[in-house]
Design an enzyme around this catalytic site. Structure first.
Site, short mmCIF file in Angstrom:
data_model
loop_
_atom_site.label_atom_id
_atom_site.label_comp_id
_atom_site.label_asym_id
_atom_site.label_seq_id
_atom_site.Cartn_x
_atom_site.Cartn_y
_atom_site.Cartn_z
N PHE A 51 -1.66 9.96 4.52
CA PHE A 51 -2.86 9.51 3.79
C PHE A 51 -3.37 10.57 2.79
CE2 PHE A 51 -4.53 6.55 7.44
CZ PHE A 51 -3.46 5.70 7.23
N ALA A 101 0.84 -1.21 0.00
CA ALA A 101 0.00 0.00 0.00
C ALA A 101 0.87 1.25 0.00
CB ALA A 101 -0.89 0.00 1.24
N SER A 112 -0.36 3.33 10.51
CA SER A 112 0.45 4.41 9.94
C SER A 112 0.87 5.37 11.04
CB SER A 112 -0.33 5.17 8.88
OG SER A 112 0.32 6.39 8.60
N ASN A 122 8.87 8.48 5.24
CA ASN A 122 7.74 9.23 4.70
C ASN A 122 6.79 9.65 5.81
OD1 ASN A 122 4.75 8.12 4.37
ND2 ASN A 122 6.10 6.33 4.52
N ARG A 123 6.23 10.82 5.61
CA ARG A 123 5.13 11.27 6.48
C ARG A 123 4.03 11.85 5.59
NH1 ARG A 123 9.37 14.94 8.16
NH2 ARG A 123 9.19 16.95 7.10
N MET A 124 3.63 11.03 4.60
CA MET A 124 2.66 11.50 3.61
C MET A 124 1.34 11.89 4.28
SD MET A 124 4.51 11.14 0.92
CE MET A 124 3.44 11.41 -0.48
N PHE A 168 1.88 3.03 -2.72
CA PHE A 168 2.49 3.35 -4.01
C PHE A 168 1.43 3.85 -4.99
CE2 PHE A 168 4.61 2.81 -8.04
CZ PHE A 168 5.93 3.11 -7.76
N LYS A 227 -3.40 -4.59 9.25
CA LYS A 227 -1.99 -4.22 9.04
C LYS A 227 -1.43 -3.60 10.31
CE LYS A 227 1.18 -2.00 5.83
NZ LYS A 227 1.34 -1.45 4.50
N TYR A 253 7.51 -2.17 -1.33
CA TYR A 253 7.37 -0.81 -1.84
C TYR A 253 8.77 -0.26 -2.08
CZ TYR A 253 5.81 4.12 -2.01
OH TYR A 253 5.56 5.41 -2.39
N ASN A 291 3.93 -2.36 8.78
CA ASN A 291 3.99 -1.00 8.26
C ASN A 291 5.40 -0.43 8.52
OD1 ASN A 291 3.09 1.60 7.33
ND2 ASN A 291 1.02 1.04 7.99
N ASN A 337 1.66 8.37 10.57
CA ASN A 337 1.54 9.75 10.07
C ASN A 337 0.16 10.38 10.18
OD1 ASN A 337 4.29 9.66 9.28
ND2 ASN A 337 3.69 8.40 7.54
N THR A 338 -0.78 9.66 10.78
CA THR A 338 -2.08 10.25 11.12
C THR A 338 -2.14 10.30 12.63
OG1 THR A 338 -3.16 9.46 9.10
CG2 THR A 338 -4.60 9.92 10.98
C1 LIG Z 1 5.96 6.66 0.59
C2 LIG Z 1 5.26 5.56 1.31
C3 LIG Z 1 3.89 5.65 1.50
C4 LIG Z 1 3.20 4.64 2.17
N1 LIG Z 1 1.86 4.72 2.33
C5 LIG Z 1 1.18 3.73 2.95
C6 LIG Z 1 -0.22 3.78 3.09
O1 LIG Z 1 -0.89 4.70 2.63
N2 LIG Z 1 -0.83 2.76 3.76
C7 LIG Z 1 -0.14 1.69 4.27
O2 LIG Z 1 -0.75 0.78 4.84
N3 LIG Z 1 1.19 1.61 4.12
C8 LIG Z 1 1.87 2.60 3.49
N4 LIG Z 1 3.23 2.51 3.35
C9 LIG Z 1 3.94 1.37 3.97
C10 LIG Z 1 4.20 0.24 2.97
O3 LIG Z 1 3.01 -0.29 2.48
C11 LIG Z 1 5.03 -0.87 3.66
O4 LIG Z 1 4.26 -1.45 4.70
C12 LIG Z 1 6.34 -0.36 4.24
O5 LIG Z 1 6.90 0.64 3.44
C13 LIG Z 1 7.36 -1.48 4.42
O6 LIG Z 1 7.65 -2.09 3.19
P1 LIG Z 1 8.95 -1.71 2.29
O7 LIG Z 1 10.13 -1.76 3.20
O8 LIG Z 1 8.96 -2.73 1.21
O9 LIG Z 1 8.71 -0.34 1.77
C14 LIG Z 1 3.92 3.51 2.68
C15 LIG Z 1 5.31 3.43 2.46
C16 LIG Z 1 5.98 4.42 1.80
C17 LIG Z 1 7.47 4.30 1.59
#
Ligand SMILES: Cc1cc2nc3c(=O)[nH]c(=O)nc-3n(C[C@H](O)[C@H](O)[C@H](O)COP(=O)(O)O)c2cc1C
Length: 339
Positions: A120, A67, A179, A116-118, A69, A217, A319, A246, A181-182
């Protein structure tokens, strides 16, 4: 070629802009006649040995896009052509929201990580549901959350709105309470509010003609006793599985410059790999393999996939590994699994 030629150029620019640029590039390339077929030919692996039956679904292979991406379900069909067995869209909230102020995405190349601190940022559930109606066979997970302005006491109604709006257009759901970031979202991981939220969703789910799988998650920063609670909650609410994990708040053992390490947000990529594997192993062992786990966190190579599966993951997602290793990474992983 990606790591030697393309990545060094992309990494010269602002990470969030590069993300949107890559989106446009993938979309434009797909408009070229026969390009989609060629990309599929290069990257997808149809070996029957790769398919997995879980939650009543058949996954063509166990490697998924995590999630975040493709939050708004704008590119799931094209991304599937790179060999992913499934694509998780979201996190989606009921109403559109802008997310946190920019900059909010930071690379840590020395650590192969991202902070990241997008927050949502997304166009809301109605827009995503509309796009997903055009799906023609990609296995899609809907990762759902709550709007920033919705207090935790009312969170369930936000999750229900997303659940209903996406019900007919996704194959499984992910309840995201992890997350960082919320503000206060992760408080929903505590036993009482989490049980309440999942019971509400399950009751609603069970009223449907055919229920959809619901996964939870979780964060990698939970203690052992919190993980024990998760095992208990999964059993009591009868949800279908867990996605672990996450991003992390930890900043241990990083080589990148202090100014980046100090950025607020969740850390993903290689520095997360060991902890997320540890969480998967703990859940799998302690629960006696009571439920399927989707393993995610720092998967960059075929060996990382094998490690997550050995720890107890039935499927995996990535991701950050896709960003660092490039478009051929999924096909390398599937090739190795098929052997
Ligand atoms: C830029 C970015 C945005 C993300 N946004 C979400 C999100 O909206 N919802 C979510 O459940 N996880 C989000 N994630 C977390 C990823 O889905 C994943 O759980 C986490 O990055 C660990 O996997 P990775 O090391 O392969 O990136 C985000 C990760 C990144 C890097």
């Amino acid at each position: 070629m990606y790591k030697r030629l393309i990545r060094p150029i992309l990494f010269l620019f602002n990470p969030e802009q590069v993300h949107y640029f890559s989106f446009s590039a993938i979309r434009i390339v797909h408009r070229i006649p026969f390009a989609a077929a060629l990309i599929r030919l290069l990257y997808t692996n149809k070996s029957p040995a790769l398919s997995r039956d879980l939650f009543g679904l058949r996954f063509p292979n166990p490697i998924g896009l995590a999630a975040g991406f493709d939050k708004d379900a704008k590119l799931y069909k094209e991304l599937a052509n790179f060999g992913f067995g499934f694509i998780e869209i979201g996190t989606i909230t009921p109403k559109p929201q802008e997310g946190n102020p920019k900059p909010r995405l930071f690379r840590l190349p020395k650590d192969s990580g991202i902070i990241n601190r997008m927050g949502f940022n997304n166009e809301g559930v109605t827009a995503a549901a509309k796009r997903l109606k055009a799906n023609n066979g990609v296995l899609v997970g809907g990762n759902i959350g709550k709007n920033k302005t919705t207090p935790n006491e009312d969170a369930a109604s936000d999750y229900l709105i997303c659940f209903d709006a996406l019900f007919d257009v996704v194959d499984y759901f992910v309840v995201n309470v992890s997350s960082p970031n919320t503000p206060n979202l992760r408080d929903l991981q505590e036993k009482e509010p989490l049980t309440k939220l999942l019971v509400t969703l399950q009751e609603h789910n069970n009223k449907k003609q055919k229920r959809k799988p619901i996964l939870l998650k979780i964060a990698p920063d939970l203690s052992e006793s919190q993980l024990d609670d998760i095992i208990d909650i999964v059993a009591r609410t009868n949800i279908d599985g867990v996605i672990a994990t996450n991003t992390t708040l930890s900043r241990a053992d990083l080589k990148s410059q202090q100014s980046v390490i100090e950025q607020k947000g969740g850390l993903s990529g290689k520095p997360l790999a060991a902890r997320s594997t540890e969480v998967i192993r703990y859940l799998h062992t302690k629960s006696n393999a009571a439920f399927p786990i989707i393993g995610v966190g720092g998967i960059h190579t075929p060996e990382d996939v094998h490690e997550k599966i050995a720890a107890g993951a039935s499927l995996v997602q990535l991701y950050t590994g896709f960003v660092y290793e490039g478009p051929a990474v999924v096909s390398r992983m599937n090739k190795s699994l098929a052997k």
